[in-house]
Design a protein around this motif. Sequence first.
Motif, PDB file in Angstrom:
ATOM      1  N   ARG A 231      -4.579  18.958 -19.678  1.00 18.19           N
ATOM      2  CA  ARG A 231      -3.829  17.971 -19.478  1.00 18.19           C
ATOM      3  C   ARG A 231      -2.464  18.074 -20.533  1.00 18.19           C
ATOM      4  NH1 ARG A 231      -8.715  14.815 -18.946  1.00 18.19           N
ATOM      5  NH2 ARG A 231      -8.135  13.643 -21.192  1.00 18.19           N
ATOM      6  N   SER A 232      -3.119  17.702 -21.690  1.00 17.84           N
ATOM      7  CA  SER A 232      -1.652  17.233 -22.021  1.00 17.84           C
ATOM      8  C   SER A 232      -0.793  18.947 -21.772  1.00 17.84           C
ATOM      9  CB  SER A 232      -1.476  17.142 -23.301  1.00 17.84           C
ATOM     10  OG  SER A 232      -2.168  17.783 -24.326  1.00 17.84           O
ATOM     11  N   GLN A 233      -1.377  19.545 -22.288  1.00 13.97           N
ATOM     12  CA  GLN A 233       0.045  20.401 -21.862  1.00 13.97           C
ATOM     13  C   GLN A 233       0.471  21.000 -20.659  1.00 13.97           C
ATOM     14  OE1 GLN A 233      -2.353  24.396 -22.042  1.00 13.97           O
ATOM     15  NE2 GLN A 233      -1.505  24.886 -24.034  1.00 13.97           N
ATOM     16  N   ARG A 234      -0.293  20.518 -19.460  1.00 17.09           N
ATOM     17  CA  ARG A 234       0.458  20.322 -18.450  1.00 17.09           C
ATOM     18  C   ARG A 234       1.374  18.961 -18.184  1.00 17.09           C
ATOM     19  NH1 ARG A 234      -5.028  21.334 -15.865  1.00 17.09           N
ATOM     20  NH2 ARG A 234      -5.008  18.750 -16.096  1.00 17.09           N
ATOM     21  N   GLU A 235       0.994  17.919 -18.965  1.00 17.28           N
ATOM     22  CA  GLU A 235       1.721  16.749 -18.990  1.00 17.28           C
ATOM     23  C   GLU A 235       3.545  17.542 -19.400  1.00 17.28           C
ATOM     24  OE1 GLU A 235       0.234  13.374 -20.622  1.00 17.28           O
ATOM     25  OE2 GLU A 235      -0.944  13.416 -19.262  1.00 17.28           O
ATOM     26  N   ASN A 239       7.291  17.270 -18.025  1.00 19.47           N
ATOM     27  CA  ASN A 239       7.671  16.605 -18.727  1.00 19.47           C
ATOM     28  C   ASN A 239       9.588  17.539 -19.212  1.00 19.47           C
ATOM     29  OD1 ASN A 239       6.993  13.727 -18.872  1.00 19.47           O
ATOM     30  ND2 ASN A 239       5.464  14.558 -20.940  1.00 19.47           N
ATOM     31  N   VAL A 240       8.589  18.607 -19.767  1.00 19.93           N
ATOM     32  CA  VAL A 240       9.864  19.409 -20.606  1.00 19.93           C
ATOM     33  C   VAL A 240      10.808  19.870 -19.126  1.00 19.93           C
ATOM     34  CG1 VAL A 240      10.768  21.947 -21.230  1.00 19.93           C
ATOM     35  CG2 VAL A 240       8.636  20.562 -22.299  1.00 19.93           C
ATOM     36  N   SER A 241      10.147  20.243 -18.597  1.00 19.65           N
ATOM     37  CA  SER A 241      10.603  20.966 -17.175  1.00 19.65           C
ATOM     38  C   SER A 241      11.981  19.238 -16.645  1.00 19.65           C
ATOM     39  CB  SER A 241       9.716  20.759 -15.678  1.00 19.65           C
ATOM     40  OG  SER A 241       9.081  21.422 -16.420  1.00 19.65           O
ATOM     41  N   HIS A 242      11.141  18.517 -16.350  1.00 26.65           N
ATOM     42  CA  HIS A 242      12.102  17.344 -16.507  1.00 26.65           C
ATOM     43  C   HIS A 242      12.566  17.194 -16.751  1.00 26.65           C
ATOM     44  CE1 HIS A 242      12.528  13.032 -13.672  1.00 26.65           C
ATOM     45  NE2 HIS A 242      12.517  12.572 -15.938  1.00 26.65           N
ATOM     46  N   GLU A 243      13.338  16.732 -17.890  1.00 24.57           N
ATOM     47  CA  GLU A 243      14.303  16.589 -19.138  1.00 24.57           C
ATOM     48  C   GLU A 243      14.791  17.374 -19.157  1.00 24.57           C
ATOM     49  OE1 GLU A 243      14.786  13.412 -20.769  1.00 24.57           O
ATOM     50  OE2 GLU A 243      12.975  13.399 -20.193  1.00 24.57           O
ATOM     51  N   LEU A 244      14.741  18.822 -18.422  1.00 24.91           N
ATOM     52  CA  LEU A 244      15.668  19.684 -18.877  1.00 24.91           C
ATOM     53  C   LEU A 244      16.819  20.306 -16.895  1.00 24.91           C
ATOM     54  CD1 LEU A 244      13.922  22.794 -19.725  1.00 24.91           C
ATOM     55  CD2 LEU A 244      16.191  22.025 -20.766  1.00 24.91           C
ATOM     56  N   HIS A 417      21.506   9.911 -25.578  1.00 23.79           N
ATOM     57  CA  HIS A 417      20.161   9.296 -25.948  1.00 23.79           C
ATOM     58  C   HIS A 417      19.543  10.581 -25.720  1.00 23.79           C
ATOM     59  CE1 HIS A 417      20.318  11.130 -21.405  1.00 23.79           C
ATOM     60  NE2 HIS A 417      20.906  10.826 -22.082  1.00 23.79           N
ATOM     61  N   GLY A 418      18.095  10.632 -26.351  1.00 24.85           N
ATOM     62  CA  GLY A 418      17.261  11.596 -26.163  1.00 24.85           C
ATOM     63  C   GLY A 418      16.665  12.022 -25.321  1.00 24.85           C
ATOM     64  N   ALA A 419      15.453  12.307 -25.318  1.00 21.93           N
ATOM     65  CA  ALA A 419      14.482  13.058 -24.642  1.00 21.93           C
ATOM     66  C   ALA A 419      13.071  12.408 -25.086  1.00 21.93           C
ATOM     67  CB  ALA A 419      14.004  13.779 -24.686  1.00 21.93           C
TER      68      ALA A 419
END
Length: 468
Positions: A231-235, A239-244, A417-419
């Motif tokens: 689950r945390s891998q999927r999240e 998250n990474v894709s969203h932030e990028l 701002h960070g991520a």
Amino acid sequence: MFSSLRSRLWMSYALLIFAALLVAVLFLLVYLIRNPLIVRQATARLQDAESLILSEQPNLGELAPDSLPQILRKYDQTLNVRLLVITKNLQVLADSRAGSAPAFVAPRLLRLNALLKDETGEYWLFIAKRISNQHWLVISAPRPKVPILGILRDDLLPPFIEAGALALILSLGIAFWLARWVADPLQSVMTASQQMPARQAAALPLRGPREVQSLTRAFNAMADRLQASQRSQREFVANVSHELKTPLTSIQGFAQAILDGTASTTEAHQQAARVIYDEAGRMHRMVLDLLDLARLDAGTVDLQRASLDLLALLNNVVEKFSLQASAAGVSLKVQADALPEIIGDGDRLAQVFTNLVDNALKYTPPSGQVSLQARQIADCVEIAVTDTGTGIPPTALPHIFDRFYQADPTRKGGEKHGAGLGLAIVKEIIAAHGGTTNVRSVSGEGSTFTVRLPFVMPTDTSVVKQKK
Ligand code: ADP
């Protein structure tokens, strides 16, 4: 051939039953051979003969040796017992069956044994009675024979075979039941593990013996961890894709504007280049943060274990931010007495306080205050970074150290701002030093991030000297 639990269990039961029956038969045989009842009956007959002879011939011991054989033969014929008169030196004076039956050998055995042996090897039961100072009367009869084989064949074997067959059938049932009891839960653990990780499994029920239940419990715990990690891998990927996505969209948009001539003036070019530069920088910082976290997670970060002057380290961080603080109109200072030296990685700890002070300055409005207070408590050093900024809403507090968590994503603390990775890194670095991280905050009043570092790193054997 007998590799399954069922057949092994059954085999061992069968062997056990066979061994038990064999032992029982052997015991019975030995008992029959020694048969105390038959021997007792024969001995009683000898004793009856003795009392009859002695009542009729009270002076047997005094009679002349010549007359003895005749008297003994007479009683032998009527009572059917072999009679001997012997001296106390075990010399045979008279034998009722002298010449007609094999003589006894080794009469010395008389003293030791309840059996006499004749020359043909046959055993005789006997009793002996003293009839005078010099003489003994010996009354004997052949040892009764027990028809062992007949008894074994006719009386013992059939019930034993029946009992054995019944026990085998019963044991087959018990073995199957036992094997099911053990094997069924094992089978479901095996099926569940074959379906992992595809299957979102409910916990397996605890069945079977205690050991199998422990195994199922361990399997359930492992499945839980695996699912949580998936689950945390999927999240994480989401998250990474969203932030990028956001910086990449900006970069793409402004690059497109330059290419298709929408940004035609020098100022427009400049602005596009600045946005591209800033966004690329943001992505770079995020990738570095992610790399840091990945290394901290994997435990591959090589933490230096040097003796550290924590006060100097905090002063350096404050100095680094002094320009930024005065530009923002925020007072920034360190409050601390002399601190004990600690063992740790100076660069990594500087990264921790840089992140904390950076956040504090980002979220503190002009004329606010940011302070770093350090003190020694028990066996650790506590450093509190306090600001009088916006504070963190109570709903956000439990998640503040989660990766990619931002309490208010719309208010991102300005350009840099960070991520949402800064505090996660803080927590991991402090944990790697054997320390703890905490936060207290009141919305609208400010926040305090508290870090506790032990004097010695957990894996370190050296003890740190305290400053006097
Ligand atoms: P970021 O790099 O986005 O600042 P952090 O992990 O450092 O990520 O912080 C996570 C979130 O915690 C921030 O988005 C912010 O909402 C909140 N936060 C952190 N420090 C403070 C602070 N001193 N005051 C108020 N909010 C803070």
